[in-house]
Write an enzyme that holds these catalytic residues in place. Sequence first.
Site, PDB file in Angstrom:
ATOM      1  N   VAL A  79       0.866  -1.176   0.000  1.00 10.86           N
ATOM      2  CA  VAL A  79       0.000   0.000   0.000  1.00 10.86           C
ATOM      3  C   VAL A  79       0.905   1.229   0.000  1.00 10.86           C
ATOM      4  O   VAL A  79       2.085   1.158   0.356  1.00 10.86           O
ATOM      5  CB  VAL A  79      -0.956   0.034   1.216  1.00 10.86           C
ATOM      6  CG1 VAL A  79      -2.007  -1.048   1.094  1.00 10.86           C
ATOM      7  CG2 VAL A  79      -0.183  -0.117   2.517  1.00 10.86           C
ATOM      8  N   SER A  80       0.335   2.372  -0.382  1.00 14.49           N
ATOM      9  CA  SER A  80       1.168   3.556  -0.616  1.00 14.49           C
ATOM     10  C   SER A  80       1.537   4.305   0.654  1.00 14.49           C
ATOM     11  O   SER A  80       2.619   4.894   0.734  1.00 14.49           O
ATOM     12  CB  SER A  80       0.447   4.510  -1.577  1.00 14.49           C
ATOM     13  OG  SER A  80       0.242   3.885  -2.826  1.00 14.49           O
ATOM     14  N   THR A  81       0.674   4.314   1.665  1.00 10.22           N
ATOM     15  CA  THR A  81       0.935   5.112   2.868  1.00 10.22           C
ATOM     16  C   THR A  81       0.757   4.266   4.113  1.00 10.22           C
ATOM     17  O   THR A  81       0.135   3.201   4.088  1.00 10.22           O
ATOM     18  CB  THR A  81      -0.020   6.318   2.940  1.00 10.22           C
ATOM     19  OG1 THR A  81      -1.364   5.835   3.124  1.00 10.22           O
ATOM     20  CG2 THR A  81       0.051   7.163   1.675  1.00 10.22           C
ATOM     21  N   GLN A 124      -2.860   3.405   5.176  1.00 19.58           N
ATOM     22  CA  GLN A 124      -3.596   2.346   4.500  1.00 19.58           C
ATOM     23  C   GLN A 124      -3.211   0.985   5.079  1.00 19.58           C
ATOM     24  O   GLN A 124      -2.140   0.822   5.674  1.00 19.58           O
ATOM     25  CB  GLN A 124      -3.300   2.373   2.996  1.00 19.58           C
ATOM     26  CG  GLN A 124      -3.798   3.633   2.301  1.00 19.58           C
ATOM     27  CD  GLN A 124      -3.371   3.674   0.849  1.00 19.58           C
ATOM     28  OE1 GLN A 124      -2.189   3.574   0.527  1.00 19.58           O
ATOM     29  NE2 GLN A 124      -4.342   3.819  -0.040  1.00 19.58           N
ATOM     30  N   GLY A 132       4.811   1.847   0.735  1.00 18.86           N
ATOM     31  CA  GLY A 132       5.653   2.684  -0.120  1.00 18.86           C
ATOM     32  C   GLY A 132       4.923   3.052  -1.388  1.00 18.86           C
ATOM     33  O   GLY A 132       4.086   2.295  -1.889  1.00 18.86           O
TER      34      GLY A 132
END
Length: 309
Positions: free
Chosen positions: A21-23, A26, A48
């Site tokens: 996941v990006s953050t 999340q 990331g």
Amino acid sequence: MASPSPPLRTPVRRLIGYARVSTEEQATDAQVDELRAAGCHIVHTEHGSGASRVRPVLTRLLREISAGDVLVVVRLDRLARSVSHLLVVIEHLEERKAHFRSLHDPIDTSTPQGMFSLQVLGAVAQLERALIAERTKAGMKAAMARGKLPGNPGLRERRPEAIRAASAARHKVYVGDLIASASTWLPIVQRMRPQHNWDDVVRVLNHRGQNWTVEKLRRAVHRLVSEKMAEPELIQRAPRRPPEDRLMTLVAGIAIADPDLSLRDIAAQLERMRERAPRGGRQWAASSVKALLDRARRLGLVVPQPRDV
């Protein structure tokens, strides 16, 4: 009557999941549940941005994956930041004799249909690169026609914030490139350092088709250590040895870098490297190699036993 020999066991193919996941806000729970339902007993998770090259969990996974394993993701965008990046990852898996599968996309490199889809993606990536290059050239041409200079105006004017931003961007790209290539050189560094000096490590790497200098390699390893992606022991000072021990440490380094080499293989490699034998000749005997390896073991170096000893 001789008892029948037991049937050969087929190696168990492990399904290894990767969820991203990006953050930090999340959660990977939904991806992990889906990967486990697909049969993945091991699932690696990472936080990331998809656009970032710095993916330490993915890099370590690609370095440690074994032949026959299958890397599984829920969707392609969880793994790669672009089609070209995806192809690089899959090429690395093929080199390791591993496979790749996406649960929601028609990609499974262990099947003919999946390989066909991969070839289509390769053609798309080539078209994507050509279109980007064409748009870049057209944009530069239009800007110059309006009297604008190419490049970053902030850098031309030496603005501190622009210089800092450019430096941070270069740092990010450099670390990303190191991580992407680490599987081709870091294992050898880890096997040789700090018992061997940087010169010997560079000679072994370059003989295997790479292009390092001592300064470049030291900088690369120091950077990975500072990013906590390599062990601090790698940058410790190598033990000092008399000049006459150079051949011994070089031979030991070659054996450590590739434990499958025989004495004759090591001798042939030394001849290709144009190293003179202990008595000054160009021809190396297996007995000379063995004597140097035995001496290295007496001095405490952990050197593998060549298979023809």
